[in-house]
Design an enzyme around this catalytic site. Structure first.
Site, PDB file in Angstrom:
ATOM      1  N   HIS A   1       3.294  55.866  90.099  1.00  0.00           N
ATOM      2  CA  HIS A   1       4.705  55.456  90.222  1.00  0.00           C
ATOM      3  C   HIS A   1       5.468  55.811  88.939  1.00  0.00           C
ATOM      4  O   HIS A   1       6.596  56.306  88.991  1.00  0.00           O
ATOM      5  CB  HIS A   1       4.809  53.934  90.395  1.00  0.00           C
TER       6      HIS A   1
ATOM      7  N   LYS B   1       4.180  41.727 103.888  1.00  0.00           N
ATOM      8  CA  LYS B   1       2.934  42.385 103.470  1.00  0.00           C
ATOM      9  C   LYS B   1       2.016  41.450 102.683  1.00  0.00           C
ATOM     10  O   LYS B   1       0.947  41.877 102.258  1.00  0.00           O
ATOM     11  CB  LYS B   1       3.262  43.576 102.563  1.00  0.00           C
TER      12      LYS B   1
ATOM     13  N   ARG C   1       2.335  61.842  98.354  1.00  0.00           N
ATOM     14  CA  ARG C   1       1.002  62.121  97.824  1.00  0.00           C
ATOM     15  C   ARG C   1       0.230  63.116  98.674  1.00  0.00           C
ATOM     16  O   ARG C   1      -0.321  64.073  98.200  1.00  0.00           O
ATOM     17  CB  ARG C   1       0.197  60.821  97.716  1.00  0.00           C
TER      18      ARG C   1
ATOM     19  N   SER D   1      -1.518  51.738  95.293  1.00  0.00           N
ATOM     20  CA  SER D   1      -1.614  50.346  94.847  1.00  0.00           C
ATOM     21  C   SER D   1      -2.725  49.629  95.607  1.00  0.00           C
ATOM     22  O   SER D   1      -3.449  48.812  95.035  1.00  0.00           O
ATOM     23  CB  SER D   1      -0.286  49.623  95.070  1.00  0.00           C
TER      24      SER D   1
HETATM   25  P1  ADP Z   1       6.022  51.063  99.795  1.00  0.00           P
HETATM   26  O1  ADP Z   1       5.507  49.750 100.282  1.00  0.00           O
HETATM   27  O2  ADP Z   1       7.514  51.193  99.882  1.00  0.00           O
HETATM   28  O3  ADP Z   1       5.306  52.275 100.326  1.00  0.00           O
HETATM   29  P2  ADP Z   1       4.704  51.618  97.260  1.00  0.00           P
HETATM   30  O4  ADP Z   1       4.814  50.802  96.022  1.00  0.00           O
HETATM   31  O5  ADP Z   1       3.366  51.721  97.899  1.00  0.00           O
HETATM   32  O6  ADP Z   1       5.792  50.979  98.227  1.00  0.00           O
HETATM   33  O7  ADP Z   1       5.223  53.082  97.002  1.00  0.00           O
HETATM   34  C1  ADP Z   1       6.536  53.354  96.549  1.00  0.00           C
HETATM   35  C2  ADP Z   1       6.754  54.857  96.541  1.00  0.00           C
HETATM   36  O8  ADP Z   1       5.918  55.451  95.570  1.00  0.00           O
HETATM   37  C3  ADP Z   1       6.412  55.570  97.849  1.00  0.00           C
HETATM   38  O9  ADP Z   1       7.336  56.619  98.032  1.00  0.00           O
HETATM   39  C4  ADP Z   1       5.032  56.124  97.611  1.00  0.00           C
HETATM   40  O10 ADP Z   1       4.762  57.250  98.411  1.00  0.00           O
HETATM   41  C5  ADP Z   1       5.151  56.483  96.154  1.00  0.00           C
HETATM   42  N1  ADP Z   1       3.844  56.514  95.479  1.00  0.00           N
HETATM   43  C6  ADP Z   1       2.873  55.588  95.529  1.00  0.00           C
HETATM   44  N2  ADP Z   1       1.809  55.950  94.780  1.00  0.00           N
HETATM   45  C7  ADP Z   1       2.123  57.145  94.231  1.00  0.00           C
HETATM   46  C8  ADP Z   1       1.421  58.070  93.381  1.00  0.00           C
HETATM   47  N3  ADP Z   1       0.187  57.849  92.959  1.00  0.00           N
HETATM   48  N4  ADP Z   1       2.053  59.208  93.026  1.00  0.00           N
HETATM   49  C9  ADP Z   1       3.308  59.458  93.480  1.00  0.00           C
HETATM   50  N5  ADP Z   1       4.017  58.652  94.312  1.00  0.00           N
HETATM   51  C10 ADP Z   1       3.431  57.504  94.679  1.00  0.00           C
END
Ligand code: ADP
Length: 160
Positions: free
Chosen positions: A17, A41, A90, A129
């Site tokens: 992130h 969630k 990803r 995550s």
């Molecule tokens: P959500 O519940 O909205 O998917 P996340 O916190 O899981 O929230 O992800 C937020 C954003 O960050 C999403 O667009 C996700 O694809 C992106 N993301 C999550 N992990 C990574 C990573 N390792 N590298 C790049 N982008 C990521």
């Protein structure tokens, strides 16, 4: 002034992130990292904790602001004057869901809000995550994949 919103659950924020945040902040005048309450969630960390981790990790970055939000993403973007949503991609599995959300958000905003996708870097494309939470709870090493504030929070939470 081009303002963008990077929304997510960030449960917890990972280095993946943070990499997207740094890159997006170079593209837009202001980037608002928007942490959703995601009550449906049942997140591992509370909204306040997830918000605090993000604030700590981004306070030295210019142009980045962290905010909490709940409800419709498009309404939040309109309330802060943002016309762009940033999302990270990803792997192919991310694509379909992200594509659907991008089209839905464009429709909801009458075409005023566009989604911009940034490709995850090869160093972190396997990091999510949910995987971090799973590995951390099993006692695995996550320190190279998350900021220090997050690995410490896991240690404290799992100790107590
Ligand atoms: P959500 O519940 O909205 O998917 P996340 O916190 O899981 O929230 O992800 C937020 C954003 O960050 C999403 O667009 C996700 O694809 C992106 N993301 C999550 N992990 C990574 C990573 N390792 N590298 C790049 N982008 C990521």
């Amino acid at each position: 002034m081009k303002r963008a919103v990077y929304p997510g659950t960030f449960d917890p924020v990972t280095n993946g992130h943070l990499e997207i945040i740094e890159r997006a902040a170079r593209i837009f005048d202001e980037l608002i990292v928007a942490v959703t309450d995601s009550s449906g969630k049942s997140p591992f960390f509370t909204l306040d904790e997830r918000y605090r981790f993000l604030v700590e990790c981004t306070e030295k970055m210019g142009r980045v602001k962290v905010m909490k939000f709940s409800g419709l993403l498009v309404s939040f973007c309109q309330s802060v004057g943002a016309s762009v949503i940033v999302r990270g991609l990803r792997e192919p599995n991310d694509f379909l869901r992200e594509y659907q959300m991008a089209l839905m958000n464009r429709l909801q905003s009458d075409g005023e809000i566009e989604t911009v996708f940034l490709a995850a870097s090869t160093s972190y494309h396997f990091v999510s995550s949910s995987l971090i939470r799973e590995v951390a709870q099993l006692g695995g090493r996550i320190d190279k994949l998350v900021p220090e504030v997050v690995s410490k929070a896991f240690q404290e939470r799992l100790r107590g």
